[in-house]
Motif scaffolding. Structure first.
Motif, short mmCIF file in Angstrom:
data_model
loop_
_atom_site.label_atom_id
_atom_site.label_comp_id
_atom_site.label_asym_id
_atom_site.label_seq_id
_atom_site.Cartn_x
_atom_site.Cartn_y
_atom_site.Cartn_z
N ASP A 218 8.11 16.52 -7.37
CA ASP A 218 9.49 16.11 -7.08
C ASP A 218 9.65 14.62 -7.31
OD1 ASP A 218 8.49 14.77 -4.77
OD2 ASP A 218 8.68 16.59 -3.59
N GLY A 219 10.85 14.12 -7.05
CA GLY A 219 11.13 12.71 -7.27
C GLY A 219 10.27 11.78 -6.45
N CYS A 220 9.86 12.22 -5.26
CA CYS A 220 9.01 11.39 -4.42
C CYS A 220 7.58 11.36 -4.93
CB CYS A 220 9.04 11.88 -2.97
SG CYS A 220 10.59 11.54 -2.11
N CYS A 235 10.01 7.05 0.46
CA CYS A 235 10.72 8.14 -0.20
C CYS A 235 10.69 9.40 0.66
CB CYS A 235 10.10 8.44 -1.57
SG CYS A 235 11.09 9.55 -2.60
N ASN A 236 11.88 9.92 0.97
CA ASN A 236 12.02 11.19 1.68
C ASN A 236 12.55 12.23 0.70
OD1 ASN A 236 11.74 10.59 4.79
ND2 ASN A 236 12.91 8.90 3.92
N PRO A 237 11.92 13.40 0.61
CA PRO A 237 12.46 14.44 -0.28
C PRO A 237 13.93 14.65 0.01
CG PRO A 237 10.34 15.12 0.58
CD PRO A 237 10.71 13.85 1.30
N PRO A 238 14.78 14.60 -1.01
CA PRO A 238 16.24 14.63 -0.77
C PRO A 238 16.71 15.95 -0.19
CG PRO A 238 15.74 14.89 -3.11
CD PRO A 238 14.44 14.57 -2.44
N ILE A 287 4.96 9.81 10.86
CA ILE A 287 4.21 11.06 10.75
C ILE A 287 4.54 11.76 9.44
CG2 ILE A 287 4.07 11.33 13.25
CD1 ILE A 287 6.30 13.40 13.07
N HIS A 288 3.76 12.80 9.11
CA HIS A 288 3.95 13.57 7.87
C HIS A 288 4.06 12.63 6.67
CE1 HIS A 288 4.33 17.06 10.32
NE2 HIS A 288 5.50 16.73 10.83
N SER A 289 3.15 11.70 6.59
CA SER A 289 3.27 10.61 5.63
C SER A 289 2.05 10.56 4.72
CB SER A 289 3.43 9.28 6.39
OG SER A 289 3.55 8.20 5.53
N ASN A 290 2.22 9.90 3.58
CA ASN A 290 1.05 9.59 2.77
C ASN A 290 0.55 8.20 3.15
OD1 ASN A 290 2.87 7.84 1.56
ND2 ASN A 290 2.27 8.34 -0.51
N ILE A 291 -0.52 7.76 2.50
CA ILE A 291 -1.09 6.45 2.76
C ILE A 291 -0.57 5.49 1.70
CG2 ILE A 291 -3.23 5.13 2.98
CD1 ILE A 291 -2.63 7.25 5.17
N PRO A 292 -0.01 4.35 2.09
CA PRO A 292 0.57 3.44 1.10
C PRO A 292 -0.48 2.85 0.17
CG PRO A 292 0.50 2.39 3.25
CD PRO A 292 0.10 3.82 3.46
N TYR A 293 0.00 2.36 -0.96
CA TYR A 293 -0.87 1.63 -1.88
C TYR A 293 -0.79 0.15 -1.53
CZ TYR A 293 -2.73 -0.38 -6.19
OH TYR A 293 -3.47 -1.09 -7.10
N ALA A 294 -1.93 -0.46 -1.27
CA ALA A 294 -2.00 -1.89 -0.97
C ALA A 294 -3.20 -2.46 -1.70
CB ALA A 294 -2.13 -2.12 0.54
N THR A 295 -3.00 -3.55 -2.42
CA THR A 295 -4.08 -4.11 -3.21
C THR A 295 -5.17 -4.74 -2.35
OG1 THR A 295 -2.81 -6.16 -3.47
CG2 THR A 295 -2.62 -4.51 -5.22
N VAL A 296 -4.80 -5.13 -1.12
CA VAL A 296 -5.79 -5.67 -0.18
C VAL A 296 -5.92 -4.71 0.99
CG1 VAL A 296 -6.47 -7.63 1.25
CG2 VAL A 296 -5.17 -8.02 -0.85
N THR A 297 -7.02 -4.00 1.03
CA THR A 297 -7.26 -2.97 2.04
C THR A 297 -8.65 -3.17 2.63
OG1 THR A 297 -5.89 -1.37 0.84
CG2 THR A 297 -7.44 -0.48 2.44
N ARG A 298 -8.76 -3.01 3.94
CA ARG A 298 -10.06 -3.13 4.60
C ARG A 298 -10.37 -1.85 5.34
NH1 ARG A 298 -8.54 -9.08 7.05
NH2 ARG A 298 -8.31 -10.13 5.02
N TYR A 342 4.50 2.77 -2.81
CA TYR A 342 4.24 4.19 -3.07
C TYR A 342 4.10 5.00 -1.79
CZ TYR A 342 2.90 2.19 -7.62
OH TYR A 342 2.87 1.50 -8.80
N THR A 343 5.00 4.81 -0.83
CA THR A 343 4.94 5.60 0.40
C THR A 343 6.00 6.70 0.35
OG1 THR A 343 6.52 4.23 1.64
CG2 THR A 343 4.22 3.57 1.69
N ARG A 344 5.69 7.81 0.96
CA ARG A 344 6.61 8.94 0.99
C ARG A 344 6.40 9.75 2.26
NH1 ARG A 344 6.22 13.96 -2.65
NH2 ARG A 344 7.43 14.65 -0.87
N VAL A 345 7.34 10.65 2.51
CA VAL A 345 7.29 11.56 3.64
C VAL A 345 7.14 12.97 3.10
CG1 VAL A 345 8.59 12.51 5.57
CG2 VAL A 345 8.65 10.06 5.13
#
Length: 537
Positions: A218-220, A235-238, A287-298, A342-345
């Motif tokens: 889908d778009g998300c 992004c929430n699925p429409p 909740i019900h989320s993905n993990i964001p993209y971050a260039t600096v992650t620990r 790049y975060t979505r629900v």
């Protein structure tokens, strides 16, 4: 691979074809496996192993797994599995060898009948947490998200119909994923020229390949669409034709006009300038989320989620955190120290994550989760419009220097006052004749209930039960929406601010009555029971 239906899973000289049937595969005098035609000594393709023993000690073998290997004195010197084309299949590694820099990735064909290197790649990115990206040229189309201990976090839940087990390895030497074979089912994982990942299994009875999974869906899922790759966007699925893009908690559209045109590519910025460094800030759960993209992650796999929160809160560069491993209720710690993208629900599944917000946002979000009964007004709690006639007990309220409490009493009816796991308060009576409990009052009843959900209309906002489909939120007298564009989208969480700058200190100011109203919540309140209302004014 040929299961009565020819399908090529690996091509050696994909970008340098021989246009007739004169091709020859052999081992040359340097010990390399080469492809050439009968009339040309220059190879069209070679394994290019730099140090090789004499050719008479070398051999090549096609294994049952589909892996073509070159042996030097019975030691594997080269293997086709290290250089895949568009297809992954059982026991093939995809990922990065940190020692040698070898990156095993999938590259689509140019077209269904041309195996030359196409534009679409499925390749591991080591920036931040390791994860795979599906790209077409320089445009990213989809990502797996980091590994969450059980699956890729960009997939809400592991499909029950997956016919293999996934093994993920991340150590000092290499990071890769390998899919174990199911002896009873033949499958393949393909990146195609249109930019889609697909999985197929072989139906022996029908003698054909059948697709059973694909992405993006889908778009998300599809990056670059409507700005889903924008900074701090979500992004929430429409549904119901609404725009799928929102901002993460504590953020607002950077260019509100563009968002009204369904263009969120400008991303989001912190509300109010968002001072989130040792200034009463905290975290909001998603909740019900993905993990964001971050260039600096620990990552620290030994910390608990509570320790993760404490460490993130102390570090002003930390924008949020989550569990590193979701198995067994969660363990380990992942923190993000750069812009979140790049975060979505998901409609179901997914993971919990915590986003850093300023004190104002934190209070607003906390109040939305609070059932507010209002202060005691000597008859009832002021948040209840009327003392309903079906209340079968008498409430006594005590507030003195020693304690503050309420107690309910009755003589003829057994009653219970319960708060359940969904956040609803209920009163039940016992019907002796029927031998059962019967509920006769609860709160909140809906979002417009006098009890809440509290804070729907933000600071200095006022909630009116809607009529004729109108938005229920207004501002208190003398105030106006802080973010007018948000209110036009029926989002009043930003609250209200004084009109005209509002000088209300010994400058001709006064008061306006509000009738049929509850008592507002204020953290600083003064009470004097001996003053009249006129003296209070």
């Amino acid at each position: 691979m040929n299961k009565n239906s020819p399908y090529s899973i690996w091509v050696a000289n994909r970008d340098n074809p021989i246009n007739d049937t004169s091709g020859i595969l052999s081992i040359d005098k340097t010990g390399n496996l080469v492809i050439h035609n009968g009339n040309d000594s220059i190879p069209f393709w070679s394994t290019n192993v730099s140090v090789a023993p004499p050719a008479n000690t070398c051999s090549a073998q096609l294994l049952d797994s589909g892996n073509l290997i070159l042996l030097h004195k019975s030691v594997v010197a080269w293997q086709g599995f290290d250089h895949p084309t568009d297809t992954m299949f059982p026991l093939m590694k995809i990922g990065v060898d940190r020692r040698t820099g070898l990156n095993r990735f999938l590259m689509a064909w140019k077209s269904p009948d041309d195996p030359g290197a196409g534009e679409c790649l499925y390749k591991m990115d080591l920036n931040g947490s390791p994860q795979f990206f599906l790209s077409k040229g320089s445009v990213r189309l989809w990502r797996t998200g980091p590994w969450d201990g059980d699956k890729w976090s960009g997939i809400p839940s592991k499909p029950t119909y997956f016919v293999f087990n996934i093994t993920y390895v991340d150590n000092d030497d290499e990071v890769f994923v390998i899919l174990s074979n199911n002896a009873s089912i033949l499958w393949r994982f393909v990146v195609n020229e249109s930019g889609t990942l697909e999985m197929f299994d072989w139906l022996e009875g029908d003698c054909r390949w059948v697709g059973f999974w694909s992405t993006p869906k889908d778009g998300c899922d599809s990056y670059g669409t409507y700005g889903t790759s924008a900074m701090f966007g979500n992004c929430n699925p429409p549904s119901d034709g609404k725009f799928e893009c929102t901002c993460l908690p504590g953020f607002e559209p950077k260019i509100a006009h563009d968002w009204s045109l369904w263009d969120a590519s400008g991303g989001c910025v912190s509300k109010r300038g968002g001072d989130t460094c040792r200034n009463g800030e905290g975290f909001v759960l998603m909740i019900h989320s993905n993990i964001p993209y971050a260039t600096v992650t620990r990552v620290n796999i030994s910390w608990s989620l509570k320790e993760c929160e404490e460490v993130c809160l102390k570090d002003c560069s930390c924008n949020g955190y989550t569990s590193a491993d979701i198995r067994g209720g969660g363990s380990g710690c992942v923190t993000w120290h750069s812009q979140l993208m790049y975060t979505r629900v998901f409609s179901d599944g997914g993971q919990e994550k915590y986003i850093r917000v300023d004190a104002v946002e934190l209070e607003s979000r906390f109040l939305k989760k609070t059932l507010f009964f209002g202060p005691w007004n000597r008859v009832k709690y002021s948040g209840i419009p009327l003392q309903t006639s079906n209340f079968v007990f008498r409430t006594t309220y005590v507030d003195n220097d020693d304690e503050v409490f309420i107690i309910g009493s009755n003589e003829s009816v057994l009653s219970s006052f319960v708060m359940n796991e969904s956040g609803t308060v209920e009163v039940h009576n016992w019907l002796e004749g029927d031998h059962r409990w019967v509920g006769y009052w609860s709160a909140p009843k809906d979002r417009y209930d006098p009890f809440g959900p509290y804070g729907t209309c933000g600071l200095f906002g006022n909630c009116n039960p809607p009529s004729d489909g109108k938005f229920e939120c207004t501002c208190l007298p003398g105030f106006e929406p802080k973010f007018a564009s948000d209110w036009s989208l029926w989002d009043a969480s930003g609250g209200c601010v004084r009109k005209h700058g509002g000088d209300t200190c010994q400058n001709g100011e006064g008061f306006m009555p509000l009738t049929h109203s509850n008592i507002p919540y204020a953290t600083m309140t003064h009470v004097n029971i001996s003053l009249s209302l006129k003296e209070c004014e």
